[in-house]
Structures are given as structure tokens and as C-alpha cells.
Design a protein around this motif. Structure first.
Motif, PDB file in Angstrom:
ATOM      1  N   SER A  51       0.840  -1.324  -0.053  1.00  0.00           N
ATOM      2  CA  SER A  51      -0.192   0.050  -0.084  1.00  0.00           C
ATOM      3  C   SER A  51       0.838   1.229   0.008  1.00  0.00           C
ATOM      4  O   SER A  51       0.571   2.209  -0.855  1.00  0.00           O
ATOM      5  CB  SER A  51      -1.107   0.038   1.281  1.00  0.00           C
ATOM      6  N   PHE A  52       1.962   1.271   0.789  1.00  0.00           N
ATOM      7  CA  PHE A  52       2.902   2.269   0.777  1.00  0.00           C
ATOM      8  C   PHE A  52       3.393   2.663  -0.473  1.00  0.00           C
ATOM      9  O   PHE A  52       3.374   3.824  -0.973  1.00  0.00           O
ATOM     10  CB  PHE A  52       3.926   2.081   1.885  1.00  0.00           C
ATOM     11  N   ILE A  53       3.792   1.707  -1.361  1.00  0.00           N
ATOM     12  CA  ILE A  53       4.515   1.895  -2.451  1.00  0.00           C
ATOM     13  C   ILE A  53       3.469   2.113  -3.348  1.00  0.00           C
ATOM     14  O   ILE A  53       3.961   3.240  -4.123  1.00  0.00           O
ATOM     15  CB  ILE A  53       5.144   0.477  -3.009  1.00  0.00           C
ATOM     16  N   LEU A  54       2.304   1.629  -3.479  1.00  0.00           N
ATOM     17  CA  LEU A  54       1.298   2.022  -4.233  1.00  0.00           C
ATOM     18  C   LEU A  54       0.867   3.642  -4.329  1.00  0.00           C
ATOM     19  O   LEU A  54       0.410   4.205  -5.405  1.00  0.00           O
ATOM     20  CB  LEU A  54      -0.078   1.215  -4.157  1.00  0.00           C
ATOM     21  N   LEU A  55       0.813   4.165  -3.125  1.00  0.00           N
ATOM     22  CA  LEU A  55       0.607   5.343  -2.730  1.00  0.00           C
ATOM     23  C   LEU A  55       1.806   6.571  -2.923  1.00  0.00           C
ATOM     24  O   LEU A  55       1.626   7.644  -3.500  1.00  0.00           O
ATOM     25  CB  LEU A  55       0.279   5.654  -1.316  1.00  0.00           C
ATOM     26  N   THR A  56       3.019   6.076  -3.030  1.00  0.00           N
ATOM     27  CA  THR A  56       3.939   6.964  -3.074  1.00  0.00           C
ATOM     28  C   THR A  56       4.811   7.031  -4.552  1.00  0.00           C
ATOM     29  O   THR A  56       5.238   7.715  -4.768  1.00  0.00           O
ATOM     30  CB  THR A  56       5.276   6.814  -1.913  1.00  0.00           C
ATOM     31  N   MET A  57       4.738   5.763  -5.199  1.00  0.00           N
ATOM     32  CA  MET A  57       5.293   5.707  -6.313  1.00  0.00           C
ATOM     33  C   MET A  57       4.941   6.558  -7.385  1.00  0.00           C
ATOM     34  O   MET A  57       5.788   7.108  -8.230  1.00  0.00           O
ATOM     35  CB  MET A  57       5.002   4.276  -7.077  1.00  0.00           C
ATOM     36  N   PRO A  58       3.679   6.892  -7.486  1.00  0.00           N
ATOM     37  CA  PRO A  58       3.358   8.299  -8.530  1.00  0.00           C
ATOM     38  C   PRO A  58       3.996   9.188  -8.435  1.00  0.00           C
ATOM     39  O   PRO A  58       4.248   9.956  -9.258  1.00  0.00           O
ATOM     40  CB  PRO A  58       1.798   8.194  -8.412  1.00  0.00           C
ATOM     41  N   PHE A  59       4.419   9.509  -6.902  1.00  0.00           N
ATOM     42  CA  PHE A  59       5.048  10.758  -6.890  1.00  0.00           C
ATOM     43  C   PHE A  59       6.660  10.734  -7.419  1.00  0.00           C
ATOM     44  O   PHE A  59       7.206  11.782  -7.779  1.00  0.00           O
ATOM     45  CB  PHE A  59       4.958  11.263  -5.341  1.00  0.00           C
ATOM     46  N   THR A  60       7.126   9.518  -7.403  1.00  0.00           N
ATOM     47  CA  THR A  60       8.582   9.231  -7.806  1.00  0.00           C
ATOM     48  C   THR A  60       8.587   9.225  -9.096  1.00  0.00           C
ATOM     49  O   THR A  60       9.344  10.163  -9.778  1.00  0.00           O
ATOM     50  CB  THR A  60       8.849   7.883  -7.223  1.00  0.00           C
ATOM     51  N   VAL A  61       7.382   9.113  -9.828  1.00  0.00           N
ATOM     52  CA  VAL A  61       7.302   8.950 -11.334  1.00  0.00           C
ATOM     53  C   VAL A  61       7.170  10.411 -11.642  1.00  0.00           C
ATOM     54  O   VAL A  61       7.749  11.125 -12.573  1.00  0.00           O
ATOM     55  CB  VAL A  61       6.046   8.260 -11.903  1.00  0.00           C
ATOM     56  N   LEU A  62       6.183  11.201 -10.715  1.00  0.00           N
ATOM     57  CA  LEU A  62       6.264  12.783 -11.194  1.00  0.00           C
ATOM     58  C   LEU A  62       7.612  13.373 -10.921  1.00  0.00           C
ATOM     59  O   LEU A  62       7.796  14.258 -11.715  1.00  0.00           O
ATOM     60  CB  LEU A  62       5.098  13.219 -10.063  1.00  0.00           C
ATOM     61  N   ALA A  63       8.215  13.000 -10.027  1.00  0.00           N
ATOM     62  CA  ALA A  63       9.513  13.664  -9.750  1.00  0.00           C
ATOM     63  C   ALA A  63      10.726  13.452 -11.003  1.00  0.00           C
ATOM     64  O   ALA A  63      11.170  14.092 -11.310  1.00  0.00           O
ATOM     65  CB  ALA A  63      10.224  13.419  -8.518  1.00  0.00           C
ATOM     66  N   ALA A  64      10.530  12.144 -11.488  1.00  0.00           N
ATOM     67  CA  ALA A  64      11.297  11.862 -12.617  1.00  0.00           C
ATOM     68  C   ALA A  64      10.625  12.636 -13.933  1.00  0.00           C
ATOM     69  O   ALA A  64      11.749  13.129 -14.552  1.00  0.00           O
ATOM     70  CB  ALA A  64      11.104  10.413 -12.912  1.00  0.00           C
ATOM     71  N   GLY A 115      -3.921  -6.888  -3.382  1.00  0.00           N
ATOM     72  CA  GLY A 115      -4.773  -5.716  -3.409  1.00  0.00           C
ATOM     73  C   GLY A 115      -3.511  -4.870  -3.918  1.00  0.00           C
ATOM     74  O   GLY A 115      -4.217  -3.985  -4.980  1.00  0.00           O
ATOM     75  N   ALA A 116      -2.641  -4.712  -3.309  1.00  0.00           N
ATOM     76  CA  ALA A 116      -1.620  -3.744  -4.068  1.00  0.00           C
ATOM     77  C   ALA A 116      -1.292  -3.939  -5.588  1.00  0.00           C
ATOM     78  O   ALA A 116      -1.031  -3.066  -6.447  1.00  0.00           O
ATOM     79  CB  ALA A 116      -0.031  -3.609  -3.352  1.00  0.00           C
ATOM     80  N   LEU A 117      -1.017  -5.018  -5.968  1.00  0.00           N
ATOM     81  CA  LEU A 117      -0.977  -5.529  -7.241  1.00  0.00           C
ATOM     82  C   LEU A 117      -2.304  -5.250  -8.112  1.00  0.00           C
ATOM     83  O   LEU A 117      -1.986  -4.602  -9.308  1.00  0.00           O
ATOM     84  CB  LEU A 117      -0.637  -7.065  -7.523  1.00  0.00           C
ATOM     85  N   LEU A 118      -3.295  -5.429  -7.882  1.00  0.00           N
ATOM     86  CA  LEU A 118      -4.459  -4.955  -8.361  1.00  0.00           C
ATOM     87  C   LEU A 118      -4.502  -3.690  -8.527  1.00  0.00           C
ATOM     88  O   LEU A 118      -4.776  -3.031  -9.555  1.00  0.00           O
ATOM     89  CB  LEU A 118      -5.886  -5.537  -7.820  1.00  0.00           C
ATOM     90  N   GLY A 119      -4.095  -2.695  -7.382  1.00  0.00           N
ATOM     91  CA  GLY A 119      -4.008  -1.382  -7.577  1.00  0.00           C
ATOM     92  C   GLY A 119      -3.117  -0.741  -8.810  1.00  0.00           C
ATOM     93  O   GLY A 119      -3.349   0.024  -9.400  1.00  0.00           O
ATOM     94  N   LEU A 120      -2.000  -1.605  -8.814  1.00  0.00           N
ATOM     95  CA  LEU A 120      -0.759  -1.195  -9.688  1.00  0.00           C
ATOM     96  C   LEU A 120      -1.525  -1.555 -11.252  1.00  0.00           C
ATOM     97  O   LEU A 120      -1.298  -0.689 -11.996  1.00  0.00           O
ATOM     98  CB  LEU A 120       0.153  -2.235  -9.498  1.00  0.00           C
ATOM     99  N   ALA A 121      -2.001  -2.562 -11.302  1.00  0.00           N
ATOM    100  CA  ALA A 121      -2.773  -2.838 -12.713  1.00  0.00           C
ATOM    101  C   ALA A 121      -3.647  -1.863 -13.027  1.00  0.00           C
ATOM    102  O   ALA A 121      -3.527  -1.429 -14.481  1.00  0.00           O
ATOM    103  CB  ALA A 121      -3.282  -4.370 -12.690  1.00  0.00           C
ATOM    104  N   THR A 122      -4.382  -1.498 -12.405  1.00  0.00           N
ATOM    105  CA  THR A 122      -5.365  -0.552 -12.394  1.00  0.00           C
ATOM    106  C   THR A 122      -4.848   0.814 -12.727  1.00  0.00           C
ATOM    107  O   THR A 122      -5.246   1.818 -13.639  1.00  0.00           O
ATOM    108  CB  THR A 122      -6.420  -0.133 -11.209  1.00  0.00           C
TER     109      THR A 122
END
Length: 199
Positions: free
Chosen positions: A144-157, A186-193
Motif C-alpha cells: 500500500s505504501f509503495i502504491l501510494l508513493t510511487m506516482p510521486f516518484t514518477v512525477l519527480a522523474a 490488493g496492491a498488485l491490483l491497484g498497480l494494474a488499475t
């Protein structure tokens, strides 16, 4: 865990007070969102009087400890974050903080996956059947933590220059690798979505 909750509550309140004092600002009082938050806090406080298990209401149950103090910490941190991101410099600071926290947690998870965890003796690794949990302590929470913070990492990139682009791209890839190793459905489903929405 109890000392952590108490220290966290006190720290959150002190940070909020210092931030508001430094910025010479006050919390908005008339907005619908502020009234809802105030009403929610009031219900939380009043619920302690009719609780059948007062200590459980205050500190929560193992392992999440989602009691009164945890809710108050989350509310105060939300107010602090909302106050900070009201300026351009504040938004940059919050983005950097999210990326740094993501990098620390993901790097430690990657180290666990490689089997060279220096803190292995302090964890009950066998109870998770080889799933990665990093410093979060639980694979589903890590997912869940990775799913919520990874988009910000991509945004920073996307917003970075050439020097940081490679580093942040590697970090984004490590996010996906560690997320897969959590085996959190749940996290994998969130990533796929997330991928489907972006693509």
C-alpha cells in the motif's frame, strides 16, 4: 508501540503549532472541510466516554493500533501537509519528502529481497513466507505504501533534469520490483488499475 504513539501525537502537535506560528497563519474555520474535520475530532473525543473498552479506543488493537491517538496524528499531519502545500515551495518540499521516504523504504525492501538484510535477526521473517516487508513490517502495508508513493516518484522523474532522471527512473523500477515481491494482491491490483488508467 505505545510510546511511539504518544511521541508521535506530541510531535505532530508541536510541528503544527510551529508551522502556523512561523507562517503567521491560522487554520481556516469556516470552510465545509474544516467543519467536517472539527466534527470528526469532536466525535472521536466524545466516543471515549461511551466506549466499552476505553484503553482499546485510545490506543487501538494490535497490530495497527488505530485508536484515538493514531487518528489525531493522521488529522494533524493532514493539516500540516495542507498548510505546507499551499505554496509552490511547500509543494516541492513535500514532493521531495515523499520521494526520499519512498527511496529509503524501497531500498531496504530490495536489500531484503537480495537476502542481505542486516537486521534479519530482529524480524520474524519466516512468518511472511518469503514476502518482502521492508521497514514497514508487513507485506500488505508495504504494498500500500509503495502504491501510494510511487506516482510521486514518477512525477519527480518527469519534472527532473537529465542528472536526476536516471536515478529516479531506477527508483521507479525498484518500486515495481519490490511491490511484486510483497505478493500483496490488493496492491498488485491497484498497480494494474493505475497502469490501465495511465495507458
Amino acid at each position: 508501540v505505545l510510546p511511539k504513539i504518544l511521541v508521535g501525537s506530541l510531535t505532530a502537535l508541536v510541528v503544527l503549532a510551529l508551522l502556523l506560528h512561523r507562517e503567521n497563519r491560522s487554520l481556516p474555520r469556516s470552510s465545509p472541510l474544516s467543519l467536517c474535520v472539527l466534527l470528526y475530532v469532536l466525535v472521536l473525543l466524545l466516543s471515549q466516554f461511551w466506549s466499552v473498552a476505553p484503553s482499546l479506543s485510545r490506543f487501538g488493537a494490535v497490530p495497527r493500533f488505530e485508536g484515538l491517538f493514531t487518528h489525531l496524528i493522521a488529522i494533524v499531519l493532514g493539516i500540516v501537509t495542507a498548510t505546507i502545500v499551499s505554496t509552490s515551495d511547500g509543494r516541492t518540499t513535500v514532493l521531495k519528502a515523499i520521494v526520499v521516504s519512498n527511496a529509503i523504504v524501497v531500498f531496504y525492501g530490495f536489500v531484503q529481497w537480495l537476502g542481505i538484510d542486516p537486521l534479519r535477526l530482529f524480524w520474524e521473517v519466516e512468518s511472511f513466507l518469503g514476502r518482502i516487508f521492508s521497514s514497514v513490517g508487513q507485506p500488505n502495508f508495504l504494498g500500500s505504501f509503495i502504491l501510494l508513493t510511487m506516482p510521486f516518484t514518477v512525477l519527480a522523474a518527469c519534472q527532473s533534469g537529465r542528472r536526476r532522471l536516471l536515478l529516479l527512473t531506477v527508483l521507479s523500477v525498484l518500486n515495481v520490483v519490490v511491490l511484486l515481491q510483497t505478493a500483496s494482491r490488493g496492491a498488485l491490483l491497484g498497480l494494474a488499475t493505475m497502469v490501465l488508467i495511465v495507458v
